[in-house]
Design a protein around this motif. Structure first.
Motif, PDB file in Angstrom:
ATOM      1  N   UNK A   1       0.814  -1.213   0.000  1.00 45.36           N
ATOM      2  CA  UNK A   1       0.000   0.000   0.000  1.00 45.36           C
ATOM      3  C   UNK A   1       0.848   1.263   0.000  1.00 45.36           C
ATOM      4  N   UNK A   2       2.133   1.109   0.186  1.00 47.55           N
ATOM      5  CA  UNK A   2       3.057   2.230   0.176  1.00 47.55           C
ATOM      6  C   UNK A   2       4.469   1.694   0.150  1.00 47.55           C
ATOM      7  N   UNK A   3       5.479   2.570   0.111  1.00 49.66           N
ATOM      8  CA  UNK A   3       6.865   2.112   0.018  1.00 49.66           C
ATOM      9  C   UNK A   3       7.295   1.184   1.144  1.00 49.66           C
ATOM     10  N   UNK A   4       6.931   1.501   2.383  1.00 44.79           N
ATOM     11  CA  UNK A   4       7.366   0.672   3.512  1.00 44.79           C
ATOM     12  C   UNK A   4       6.691  -0.693   3.465  1.00 44.79           C
TER      13      UNK A   4
ATOM     14  N   UNK B   1      12.244   7.427   2.135  1.00 44.85           N
ATOM     15  CA  UNK B   1      12.274   5.990   1.819  1.00 44.85           C
ATOM     16  C   UNK B   1      13.574   5.373   2.311  1.00 44.85           C
ATOM     17  N   UNK B   2      14.682   6.103   2.155  1.00 46.82           N
ATOM     18  CA  UNK B   2      15.963   5.608   2.662  1.00 46.82           C
ATOM     19  C   UNK B   2      15.928   5.474   4.181  1.00 46.82           C
TER      20      UNK B   2
ATOM     21  N   UNK C   1      14.618  13.579   7.782  1.00 43.22           N
ATOM     22  CA  UNK C   1      13.498  12.973   8.500  1.00 43.22           C
ATOM     23  C   UNK C   1      13.998  11.806   9.332  1.00 43.22           C
ATOM     24  N   UNK C   2      13.290  11.591  10.414  1.00 46.00           N
ATOM     25  CA  UNK C   2      13.573  10.459  11.299  1.00 46.00           C
ATOM     26  C   UNK C   2      12.374   9.506  11.241  1.00 46.00           C
ATOM     27  N   UNK C   3      12.648   8.261  10.915  1.00 48.26           N
ATOM     28  CA  UNK C   3      11.602   7.234  10.853  1.00 48.26           C
ATOM     29  C   UNK C   3      11.825   6.245  11.993  1.00 48.26           C
ATOM     30  N   UNK C   4      10.796   6.004  12.759  1.00 42.55           N
ATOM     31  CA  UNK C   4      10.839   4.997  13.821  1.00 42.55           C
ATOM     32  C   UNK C   4       9.781   3.946  13.508  1.00 42.55           C
TER      33      UNK C   4
END
Length: 533
Positions: free
Chosen positions: A433-436, A500-501, A477-480
């Motif tokens: 449904x999305x990149x992740x 995305x990275x 950005x920070x992704x958790x």
């Protein structure tokens, strides 16, 4: 010891909370989980309100429950209708449960203005309903709705209503703080007055609109209540109900004269709390007392230093008593005590050189935007790598994400990953449904055949935070990502100018942590030392 009965209404009152919904299968599974915890009563719903609740009571008869009694809930008979002719009364009596709960009006304002009946007719409605049910089931719980508000405005009438229920044969009378605005001293006074009025055992049902539901429940118990109604995690309408995790935790560990649940079952409290969150598709509340992931988390260097010497210096109970665990948080504010405690967890001892390397690396990474407080999985991987102990289960040789669409709401996201696992090279494609979601699917396709245990791992939360917003679209950005399996919950983190990275970095750490965790031999739990030199 005095037995305090625990009455769970998660499946009825809790499901009335905003965003809470349980399927029929969910309700049956939660019922079994509450039985394992040692709960005395499980209120399943109102058999006349909807087909799902009616189906629940039919199916619940076949559950192999050891302790919990399933309870059907409903209201007193309607005005000017005999109890034996009332559809609600007949549905309660026919629910097939040995216990039913019937709720009636205790506040004169509600009798006159809401029901539109005389005070005398309201008393007859209560007495008739309880008497009808008491002749057909083993136990009748009378919920005295708005008791505490009614007692403050018209104490004589409020007491008459519970006397009507007691005289009609109620097994329990639960005093309800329905609006949730009472104070502990008001609850204590009213419960004591009720105990003088009737000999029927009293219960209490508190709501949390004044942030006092647990305190009010405890005040009621101290004043004579012998049953506490509430919900797991405090779910419920408006601000929720009394959180049974807090109620049970306090009664079990702070009041030696009271007995709740069954011997040894308190250690399952955290497990049940998280099970209900998962089943309700809700995020855990980290700061939730007793069972939250932050309930026994320590960040300040002074705190950690003290906890290393004597845990009780900064912990009001042993986390293991409620099935939780101590966590030492690591950040750029951490002192060496925090890092040293974490190294002890990894059996790395007092390696001063490693301690310095870890602390320096943490401070450098947090300067770049990393934050390890919510990403313990990533911190574990960092330490393992700096200690030279990490043996990667796979090697990433590249990934790519593409999104195709016509500019409308519908789009197709596809991810390709290339991994080397031992001598094998896996080149897989996943859609999502999305990149992740697509990257997660591609990773599972590549790794699943080699590591079947990944089937128990799932992603439960995803958060993105812009770090340096002034940079606009070039901001970092920070992704958790929060992940879980049947035993643990862990967070991982990634930081980049490319969302995305950043997501990919957090996702890789999540999978690596799971594989490394499964590969490690379990270590025996350490007992709390009295002192540490």
């Amino acid at each position: 010891m005095t037995r305090i009965a625990i009455y769970d209404t998660t499946l009825r009152d809790g499901s009335q909370g905003e965003g809470v919904n349980f399927s029929l299968q969910d309700k049956l599974l939660v019922t079994s989980k509450l039985d394992e915890l040692g709960v005395d009563y499980v209120e399943g719903g109102y058999p006349l309100s909807n087909p799902k609740d009616a189906a629940y009571f039919r199916a619940a008869r076949d559950l192999p429950l050891e302790r919990a009694k399933v309870v059907a809930f409903g209201m007193t008979r309607r005005r000017d209708v005999a109890a034996e002719d009332d559809t609600g009364m007949k549905a309660l009596a026919g629910a097939g449960t040995s216990v039913v709960t019937v709720v009636g009006k205790t506040w004169d304002l509600h009798a006159r203005e809401i029901l539109g009946v005389s005070l005398e007719e309201n008393l007859r409605m209560i007495g008739d309903s309880v008497a009808f049910l008491a002749s057909r089931v083993a136990e009748v719980v009378y919920d005295a709705e708005h008791f505490f508000d009614g007692f403050r405005r018209n104490p004589d009438y409020a007491l008459q209503t519970i006397r009507a229920a007691a005289d009609a044969g109620a097994s329990w009378i639960a005093l309800c703080d329905t609006n949730g605005g009472s104070l502990p001293e008001q609850v204590a006074e009213a419960v004591a007055a009720a105990a003088r009025e009737v000999r029927t055992p009293l219960g209490v049902h508190t709501h949390n609109d004044g942030d006092l539901a647990v305190a009010n429940a405890l005040a009621a118990v101290r004043s004579g209540a012998r049953q506490v109604q509430g919900t797991v995690n405090g779910l419920g309408e408006r601000c929720g109900n009394a959180d049974l995790c807090g109620v049970v935790g306090n009664l079990s560990l702070k009041y030696p004269d009271f007995e709740v649940l069954t011997p040894g079952s308190l250690a399952r409290l955290t497990e049940v709390s998280r099970y209900v969150y998962e089943t309700a598709n809700m995020n855990f509340r980290p700061g939730q007392p007793f069972v939250g992931s932050s309930a026994f988390a320590h960040k300040g260097g002074m705190h950690v230093h003290a906890v290393r010497k004597l845990a009780s210096s900064y912990e009001h109970v042993d986390p293991a008593a409620v099935g939780n665990e101590r966590r030492i948080l690591v950040s750029e504010l951490s002192g060496k005590s925090n890092i040293a405690e974490k190294l002890d967890e990894f059996d790395l001892g007092r390696d001063e050189a490693l301690l310095a390397r870890v602390l320096d690396r943490v401070q450098d990474l947090e300067n770049e935007g990393y934050q390890f407080e919510a990403a313990e999985g990533s911190f574990v991987m960092l330490v393992e790598k700096l200690a030279g102990r990490h043996r990667p289960a796979f090697e990433c040789q590249g990934f790519r994400v593409s999104v195709a669409g016509d500019g409308g709401a519908e789009s197709l996201t596809e991810a390709t990953v290339k991994l080397k696992i031992g001598a094998a090279v896996e080149h897989t494609v996943g859609e999502g449904d999305g990149p992740v979601d697509a990257l997660d699917a591609a990773l599972r396709k590549a790794l699943g055949p080699h590591f079947p245990a990944l089937g128990s791992m799932r992603l439960v939360d995803y958060k993105v935070r812009v770090i340096n917003a002034r940079e606009g679209t070039a901001a970092r950005v920070r992704v958790v990502i929060e992940s879980a399996d049947q035993n643990d919950v862990w967070g991982t983190i990634g930081v980049s100018e490319n969302v995305i990275q950043a997501s990919w970095l957090a996702l890789l750490d999540a999978f690596e942590y799971k594989l490394a965790k499964d590969a490690r031999q379990p270590r025996p739990a350490r007992s709390e030392p009295a002192t540490v030199s």
